[in-house]
Motif scaffolding. Sequence first.
Motif, mmCIF file in Angstrom:
data_model
loop_
_atom_site.group_PDB
_atom_site.id
_atom_site.type_symbol
_atom_site.label_atom_id
_atom_site.label_comp_id
_atom_site.label_asym_id
_atom_site.label_seq_id
_atom_site.Cartn_x
_atom_site.Cartn_y
_atom_site.Cartn_z
ATOM 1 N N GLU A 87 1.568 1.806 -3.508
ATOM 2 C CA GLU A 87 0.354 2.309 -4.149
ATOM 3 C C GLU A 87 0.167 3.795 -3.878
ATOM 4 O OE1 GLU A 87 -4.444 1.523 -3.702
ATOM 5 O OE2 GLU A 87 -3.057 -0.154 -3.409
ATOM 6 N N GLU A 108 -3.570 -8.406 -0.269
ATOM 7 C CA GLU A 108 -4.907 -7.939 0.078
ATOM 8 C C GLU A 108 -5.878 -9.091 0.320
ATOM 9 O OE1 GLU A 108 -5.585 -4.951 0.764
ATOM 10 O OE2 GLU A 108 -3.767 -3.997 0.030
ATOM 11 N N HIS A 134 -8.823 -2.416 -2.804
ATOM 12 C CA HIS A 134 -7.489 -2.449 -3.421
ATOM 13 C C HIS A 134 -7.382 -3.613 -4.402
ATOM 14 C CE1 HIS A 134 -5.830 0.537 -0.567
ATOM 15 N NE2 HIS A 134 -6.632 -0.034 0.304
ATOM 16 N N ARG A 147 0.825 -1.210 0.000
ATOM 17 C CA ARG A 147 0.000 0.000 0.000
ATOM 18 C C ARG A 147 0.859 1.260 0.000
ATOM 19 N NH1 ARG A 147 -5.157 -1.336 4.027
ATOM 20 N NH2 ARG A 147 -5.982 -3.092 2.798
ATOM 21 N N ASN A 188 -12.668 -5.780 -0.307
ATOM 22 C CA ASN A 188 -11.373 -5.132 -0.468
ATOM 23 C C ASN A 188 -11.314 -4.339 -1.773
ATOM 24 O OD1 ASN A 188 -8.413 -4.856 -1.061
ATOM 25 N ND2 ASN A 188 -8.286 -5.920 0.890
ATOM 26 N N ARG A 228 -9.541 -3.088 -7.530
ATOM 27 C CA ARG A 228 -8.932 -2.180 -8.502
ATOM 28 C C ARG A 228 -7.845 -2.882 -9.302
ATOM 29 N NH1 ARG A 228 -4.380 0.230 -8.698
ATOM 30 N NH2 ARG A 228 -3.879 -0.370 -6.558
#
Length: 372
Positions: free
Chosen positions: A136, A242, A284, A133, A282, A287
Motif C-alpha cells: 500500500e 486488516e 485501511h 501495508r 481500521n 478504504r
Amino acid sequence: MDERIKYFVGLDAHKDSVSVAACEASREPARFVGTIGPDVRVLLKLLAKAGDPAQVSVVYEAGPTGYGLYRELCRRGYRCEIVAPSLIPRRPGDRVKNDRRDCARLAELSRAGELKAIWVPDEAHEAMRNLSRAREDAVGMRLKARQQLKAFLLRQARRYPGKTSWTKSHERWIADQRFDHEADRIALAEYQLAVQAAEQRVQRLTIALTKATQEWRFEPVVAALRALRGIDTVSAIGLVAEIGDIDRFSSARQLMGYLGLVPSEHSSGNSIHRGSITKTGNAHARRLLTEAAWSYRFPARLSRNLRDRSESVPEVVRDHAWKAQVRLCSRYAHLSSRGVQVNKVCVAVARELAGFVWAIAHQASPATSSIH
C-alpha cells in the motif's frame, strides 16, 4: 473482574520510556511506581515484585511500538491487554494530561472493567499485514512519482491529448517528448526512472504478497472474497489482513461498526440526530471497501474475470456473491437517481458490502469450516 487478579498495572509506553502505575484489587487509588526505559527486562523485574504473574493484569494503549511488549508479557504468564486510545473513558472536567496520570488512570479503569481490549494478531498474521501495508505504501509512492512527472510536463505546457493516463500510449507520448535544454532532458529522464522504479517495487510486492498467501491459514477466506465484484486478490488479502479473524464479530453490524461505516448519532429523549459515519476502527479496510464499492455503479453482470475467480469457491459462496452484486448495483443506482452525492453513495454501498464480506468470510473461515 477476575478474582485471581490482585494487582492491576497501567503502562504509558513510549519509544524511549515506560511510565508505570499500579493499584490493588481494593478501592484505593492507583499509585505511580516510576518511569523506566524501554527495555522489557527492567519492566519484568519491576512486575516480579508484585508476585505470581497469574495474579497481575497489565494494560497499555495501542501505539507505534507494536505488540512486542504484549507478546513478551503473555509468554511470561501475565494477563496483558492493549486498548485503543479512542475508547478510553475520559472525564469531562479533566484538563490535565501527562504520563503519570495516564498510566494511573489505565490501572484504575482496568480494575473497574471499563476497558475493552483490542484484538491482537499472531506473528504470522501481523507479517501478512505488514507486507500488505508495504505494498500500500509502495502504491502511494508510485502515485506521488507519477504526479511529479505529470506536474513537470504541465509546467512545460506538455498536455497529453488522450483520455487515460499511464497506458502504453501515454508512456510512448512521454518518451517522445523533446526539450531544447540539457537540464530539462535530464529532469525528464530522472522522473521517468523514478516512475519505473516505483512500478517495479509495486510489482515485486504484489508477487510476494500473492505467494505468501498460499501458506496462510486464511487463504480460503481470501479465495472466497475474490468472488465479490470489486475485490481482487490484493484487496481480498488486505481486507483479511486488516480485519483478522472474522469469527470475533458475532454479526455483520458489528463489523460495520468496527470499520467506522455506521452513522454517528447524538440522540437524547425524543430527539434523534444522525450525522456522518464515525470513521473509527481500521481505516485501511474501510478504504478498500469504499474503493470496491465504486465498481457497483455499473449494472450487475458476470464478467469473464469474475467467473474465473469464482470457479474454485463453493457454490454457496458464488450464490452469495451474485446476490451481493444484484443488491449493491441496485442500491447504487437507486441512491444515484435520488441525487445523493457520489461519495455518500459509495460509503452507503461499502457499508452493505461489509455485511456480505462478513457473511462470505464467515462461511469460508477455517474455524467455521472445521465445525461443519
